[in-house]
Structures are given as C-alpha cells and as structure tokens.
Design an enzyme around this catalytic site. Structure first.
Site, PDB file in Angstrom:
ATOM      1  N   ILE A 176      -6.133  -5.589  -3.742  1.00  0.00           N
ATOM      2  CA  ILE A 176      -6.178  -6.014  -5.135  1.00  0.00           C
ATOM      3  C   ILE A 176      -5.103  -5.296  -5.942  1.00  0.00           C
ATOM      4  CG2 ILE A 176      -8.554  -6.791  -5.347  1.00  0.00           C
ATOM      5  CD1 ILE A 176      -8.295  -3.444  -6.468  1.00  0.00           C
ATOM      6  N   ASP A 177      -4.351  -4.430  -5.261  1.00  0.00           N
ATOM      7  CA  ASP A 177      -3.325  -3.670  -5.979  1.00  0.00           C
ATOM      8  C   ASP A 177      -1.938  -4.104  -5.475  1.00  0.00           C
ATOM      9  OD1 ASP A 177      -3.318  -2.644  -3.458  1.00  0.00           O
ATOM     10  OD2 ASP A 177      -4.170  -0.710  -4.020  1.00  0.00           O
ATOM     11  N   ASP A 178      -0.948  -3.277  -5.691  1.00  0.00           N
ATOM     12  CA  ASP A 178       0.409  -3.665  -5.318  1.00  0.00           C
ATOM     13  C   ASP A 178       0.820  -3.087  -3.977  1.00  0.00           C
ATOM     14  OD1 ASP A 178       0.766  -5.228  -7.553  1.00  0.00           O
ATOM     15  OD2 ASP A 178       1.207  -3.474  -8.773  1.00  0.00           O
TER      16      ASP A 178
END
Ligand code: WTA
Length: 687
Positions: free
Chosen positions: A554-556
């Site tokens: 859900i992050d980079d």
C-alpha cells in the site's frame, strides 16, 4: 528525500493495482492430497493446527515458554517470556523476548548437534553453478561445519572483531556464506549480509551505515555463464567509503573462481585470502554467551522513502521463531532434505537457509547457480540428485520456468517431494496450478508463506496439513502467535470478510526490534499510522473462511521478482543525471517479474530525450543500486501530476503505466486537486 519522491499518504490501492488482485476467486479450492503427507506429521490435521493456534494467541507466554524450554539450549533461563509495546501513546515501541536469558544461536545450530553425537549428519549439500563441476560439489557434515565456523570466528577475532561490532558479508551463495554468518554469531558480532547483486555504491552505503571495519567477500562467482567479480566491487565500495571518511580495515577474500589467485588484486595490510587465514587459524573457539536481546544481525531493506534501512533482529526471539516456523510450515522431519533457492542476501536466506534449518538439525542444499542454467531443468535435476523433500522458491522463478514448458520438469524424478514452498509475492493461480500439478504431480502441499524482512519469519502460511483447503493465490492462515487484523482507512477494525490494511495486533518473538541508528524512524514507519498495531505495508482481504489474500503493497515499495525496491531509491538514482529535472517511479504488472519498474522522467529546459540518454539513466540505476533496479520502461514527460501541496499523485501514473495511452480521463478518478489538471492529458499523449 525531497519533494520529487514524496507522494500522498498511502491509501488502499487494491482497486487500482489491478495486476495484483486479478484472478482472485476463492471458488477454486484444492484439498490437501493424502499422498503428500508424512506418516507422522508435526501437525496431525486442521483441528490440531487450530488448537495450537488458538493457544498461541490466548496464552502466548505459556505457548512460547513451552517451545523455547524444550527445543533449545539456554546457558541461562529467562525471567519473563516477553515485554511488548506496540503503542506510541504508551511510550517507546519495544519488543523483548525471553528476557534475562543467555544463549548463542550458533551453539544451538551446530555445537548442540555435534555434542549429541550426530557430527556426521550432513548439514549442507553444496551444488555448484556448473553441472559438471564435481570438484566443488561436496557435503558438509555438522562436525565439519562447526570446525570451519570456529576457525573463521578466530580469523575475525584476529582482525579485531569484538562482540557488538558489525561485519559486512558480500559473498556468493556458497556454504562459506552461512558459515561466516554463524562465525559472527558465535563471537557476538553482528552480521550485515549484502546481496551480491548490489552495486559498489549500494554496498558502500551499507558498510558506512553499519560502520563495518571488516568485510568478507570473494574473488568472484559464475552465475550461469556470467562472471560476477565481487572483489572488484567490494574494493570500489571500500574506496567510496574511504572518500566519505571511513576506512575498511580488513577484507577476508574467499577464492572461488577457476582463475589463479594472482589474477585478483589484493591490497597489502588490508586483504587476506580466506583459505590461507582459515588454515592458520586456531581450531578451538569458545562461544560468546549472548543476552536474549543482543543484536544478531542487520539486514538492509527498502522502505517507502529515503535510503534502505537496517532492520535489526536480536538473538533469542529470532532463534525460537525461525526454528519453529521452519519445523511447522515445511513439516520438516528427520532425514528430510530441504532446498531453499533464496540467496542469504535476503531475509529468506537468513531464516530458511542459515538459521531455521540448522536449528532443526536439517540437511539442506545450497545452490550457487541459477534455475535456468545450463537449462530450465536445473532445479529438478537438484531435486532428483539429492532426493529433495521440500523445495522453497519464489513465484517469479516458477513463472519463468513454466514458460519453458513441462518437459524440463518431467525429465526428472520428483517423487521425493512433499512440500512446494513459495515466498516473495502473491502467487498467481496459473503459476500455483503449474507448481502443484506439474512439479508436484498433484500430490504435494503448496505452502505459500507471507512474511517480511521485518517479521523475521513466516506470518501467514498455507500449511500442508490433512484437511487443509488450498486456495491458489491465498497465503491462507496465520502462523503461531500471529494475530492479523484488517483496518479500514479510518483505523476501524474490520470484522469477518473484508479488505483493508494488514496489521499485526500482538508481538511475536521475531518482531523487528529497531532500525539501526534510528529507532524513531522505525516507530514512525511501522507504528505511527495506527496506534497499537504493527503496520505491514500490505493490503489484504479476508474471505468468509478467514483466509488471507495479500493484495500488494500500500506504500511506495515495488516488488520486482520478489525483491523489494523503493520507488524513492530509483528516483534518487535517476535525478543524479544532470539533464534530469524530476522523476517518478511506479510499478506495473509484468508477466515474469510480477512487477516491472516504470519511470516517468522530466528533463531540464533545453535537454532532449534520446536513446543514449535512456541508456545513461539505466546505467545510473544499475551503478547506484544494482541490476535489479533497472527500469523496464522510461517515459519522457513534460510534467508530473502534482497536488497543490506538491505531492505526486501516483495513482494516475500507475494507471498510465498499466494501460498506456488507452487510459480514459474518466477512469482516473478525481483529479481536481491537481495543481495543473492539464498535465494529465499531456501525460497520456506522451506514452
Ligand atoms: C511481499 C520477503 C504475498 C509482501 C520474505 C511483503 C508476499 C514483502 C509474500 C516483503 C507472499 C512476501 N504473498 N506477498 N507469500 N511474501 N510478500 O522484506 O508485499 O523482502 O510485504 O521479505 O514481500 O518482502 P521482504
């Protein structure tokens, strides 16, 4: 990281990251085949799993006390099983296990077995890169491994390494790599293994961060037909460190290449050949008894922002958890032969090559080469040669081998296999089916294992147990002591089926302890967004049967061939080029790698895009990070889609990376918060 790497706060992106969530139907179920079961498995059936699991959550202290007391050697027992705080509101984030005890993981992995008289039992079966290299192919017994570890430990001591010092290991996948890790652990030194595919720049950064005075490397290694000259890269890393004011005092160099030693440049006073030093070393070396929470190792891994962080694991909890998960996830039984294809440069190699197997007195294959050399039958040749019972690999390897066709598998006898393990990314059902049906002849368990560098060991597992219902693509059920929770965007717990942020509610023994030199960063990254839980960074769905389906980060952070790469790291490499103004990197679905790297690049005024510039940018990513960070696509763009506060709206870039020029404006959602919405049409037009 400055503005160029910044994006909006993470959101559940499963709906837009289509490639990560497609084909998720849970109506496609395979019941555990009875032929694939050991006659006396560690877990008798699903009820047995449920019973143990429930106890591990309801009475964690008694549960882990029982396991730790009976399965390990302790110089001194603990006063308390654990002390865990996952809430910043309540104070410092902390996780301590087996508090007050003293032990040594190397003693538990080797001495313990030798002392019980099984020194002739085989620990490692070394399979060299070249199929015909019978000279290198050899067995290492527990007795021989211990003897080598003691000598290496003495060499390190003679180099001045003391308890608590960090030693960096930049080595190929040969038995000497786990041997060196164990030698560090024996004397209380902290190892930092850097994957042999990282560049000199990346290695230097890790040496500097760990303040590692001693480096262990190797002249070079053949990976397939390609030589990788590790020593040259290590030398360059030492030079870079030197320029930044840090001197590596000693390098211990393993001789592995065919070429004469004289072809490898050795710097007097700093570089020493491993074989010569080990031959001269004393054969006895006392174990350093470690406190439960003394550091065991650091392993650098990519985060959402900034440079990779040194995840720190400590002694006792990590030992107990990796040993236990190895035993139950793979149903490892005495005399089984285990084969993990991961490199010790990653957490999988730490937990399921070096530590988990040896803590169970296992016999395992260490493979130097690659699955496609000399051809796509190599892994199955190894399975047949050593009568492998459990193989543990990654979906990207399975997809790559599947593409060569079934005949490479069918040419070998795989009747010894009981467990087909997988790790690193969600396994797509097509790959799952092929692994199960073709590799395992529809009789083995496909044990999917979801976990992370930070978790130290398996967290969610599809256990190959009687009565288990496998759902291809689902990592399935929590491991012992793991209490997963799904939260919505507001931080509310989702009961029953649903989709949310995957969080872990209570501590488990091998929880990340800190990030080297930056406890605050660790608290911020994993414990800030939702107080009281560990944030995994993965999105996840729970179905009506309570099975977990990972839907991607859900992050980079990208997951390229099962390897974590931060978009910020690639962006930082790209903007080093003098003609580059800004860069934004996102992932896109890739048939073999799982995710590919897609870079959007804006150039400085007057600079022109060209093929040669593209090559230069690729070269920069390779030299700053390593070949695994090579962008698959670079798109020249006039501008990036930014919000008025200057944050890059990555979901737009992901859509374009996924669908190319055919993206429709109406599929992009609300773009009115962009500083300049007209950028979007230009972006699409420039694909
Ligand atoms: C992903 C590797 C789905 C996930 C052990 C996680 C997986 C990241 C799986 C950690 C799996 C790993 N199913 N996703 N079985 N295994 N992942 O730290 O996104 O290199 O957060 O640890 O890989 O990668 P790491």
């Amino acid at each position: 990281m400055v503005e160029r790497g910044a994006s909006e706060p993470f959101k559940l992106k499963s709906a837009e990251a289509d490639h990560l969530v497609e084909h998720r139907h849970d109506d496609d179920i395979v019941t555990m085949p009875l032929e694939g079961l050991h006659p006396a498995p560690h877990l008798r059936d699903m009820e047995h799993y449920q019973q143990m699991y429930k106890r591990s959550i309801a009475e964690p202290e008694q549960f882990w006390d029982d396991i730790a007391r009976t399965g390990f050697y302790w110089k001194q027992k603990w006063d308390a099983v654990r002390s865990v705080n996952f809430s910043r509101k309540q104070g410092r984030i902390e996780s301590s296990w087996f508090i007050g005890s003293k032990t040594n993981i190397c003693f538990n992995a080797l001495d313990r077995w030798v002392e019980t008289g099984i020194e002739d039992h085989v620990a490692f079966l070394f399979e060299p890169n070249d199929l015909s290299d019978d000279k290198s192919r050899r067995e290492w017994t527990y007795g021989q491994t211990l003897a080598e570890v003691k000598r290496v430990a003495n060499v390190l001591k003679a180099m001045g390494v003391k308890k608590g010092d960090c030693v960096t290991l930049y080595m190929p996948m040969v038995v000497e790599l786990p041997v060196c890790m164990l030698a560090c652990a024996r004397i209380g030194a902290v190892h930092s293994v850097v994957f042999g595919g990282f560049s000199a720049e990346a290695l230097a950064g890790r040496i500097l961060d760990a303040e590692s005075k001693v480096v262990i490397t190797c002249d070079g290694v053949m990976r397939g037909k390609k030589p990788i000259l590790l020593k040259q890269i290590a030398d360059k890393a030492c030079e870079i460190a030197q320029k930044r004011g840090f001197a590596v005092a000693s390098q211990l160099v393993l001789h592995r290449l065919e070429e004469d030693k004289s072809t490898c440049e050795m710097r007097g006073g700093r570089d020493v050949w491993y074989d010569e030093a080990v031959a001269r070393a004393d054969t006895e070396c006392e174990v350093e008894w470690m406190d439960a929470e003394d550091p065991l190792f650091i392993l650098y891994t990519s985060g959402s922002t900034g440079s990779p962080k040194g995840v720190l694991h400590t002694t006792a909890g990590y030992m107990v958890y990796t040993a236990t998960t190895f035993k139950y996830s793979f149903d490892y039984q005495p005399r089984d032969v285990f084969f993990c294809t991961a490199d010790c440069g990653w957490i999988t190699g730490h937990s399921y090559v070096t530590y988990g197997p040896l803590l169970n007195a296992a016999t395992q294959v260490v493979f130097e080469g690659v699955p496609t050399y000399p051809d796509a039958g190599r892994l199955w040749d190894i399975v047949q040669r050593y009568r492998v019972n459990q193989i543990y690999t990654a979906p990207t390897a399975i997809r790559a081998l599947k593409a060569y066709g079934d005949s490479y598998v069918q040419a070998y006898d795989r009747s010894s296999l009981r467990v087909l393990g997988t790790v690193g990314e969600p396994i797509n059902p097509e790959a799952w089916r092929w692994y199960f049906e073709v590799v395992g002849s529809s009789k083995c368990a496909v044990v999917d294992t979801w976990w992370q560098t930070e978790t130290g060991g398996h967290m969610i597992v599809s256990f190959g147990v009687k009565g288990m219902k496998f759902k291809p693509g689902s990592a399935s059920l929590p491991s012992f002591g793991v209490d997963p929770v799904l939260l919505d965007e507001q931080g509310q717990e989702i009961e029953g089926p649903g989709d949310g942020f995957l969080m872990i509610r209570q501590g488990w023994p091998s929880t990340i302890r800190t990030v080297r030199g930056d406890h605050e960063r660790m608290e911020q990254v994993y414990f800030d967004r939702f107080d009281g839980y560990y944030l995994t960074g993965d999105g996840c769905r729970r179905d009506a049967d309570g099975y977990y389906w990972l839907t991607g980060r859900i992050d980079d952070i990208l997951n390229v061939s099962g390897h974590r790469i931060g978009t910020a790291e690639v962006e930082s490499a790209l903007v080093l080029h003098e003609l580059v103004n800004e860069a934004a990197v996102v992932g896109f679905g890739h048939d073999i790698k799982g995710e590919g790297i897609y870079a959007f690049v804006t150039l400085n005024q007057g600079a022109k895009a060209s093929e040669s510039l593209q090559k230069e940018l690729i070269a920069l990513c390779r030299s700053e990070i390593g070949p695994i960070a090579t962008p698959d696509r670079i798109q020249w763009v006039p501008g990036l889609p930014k919000t008025r506060s200057g944050k890059i709206m990555r979901r737009i870039l992901r859509k374009i990376a996924e669908q190319g020029g055919s993206v429709k404006m109406e599929d992009l959602g609300d773009i009115t918060t962009l500083a300049d919405p007209s950028v979007v049409a230009q972006l699409i037009a420039s694909v």
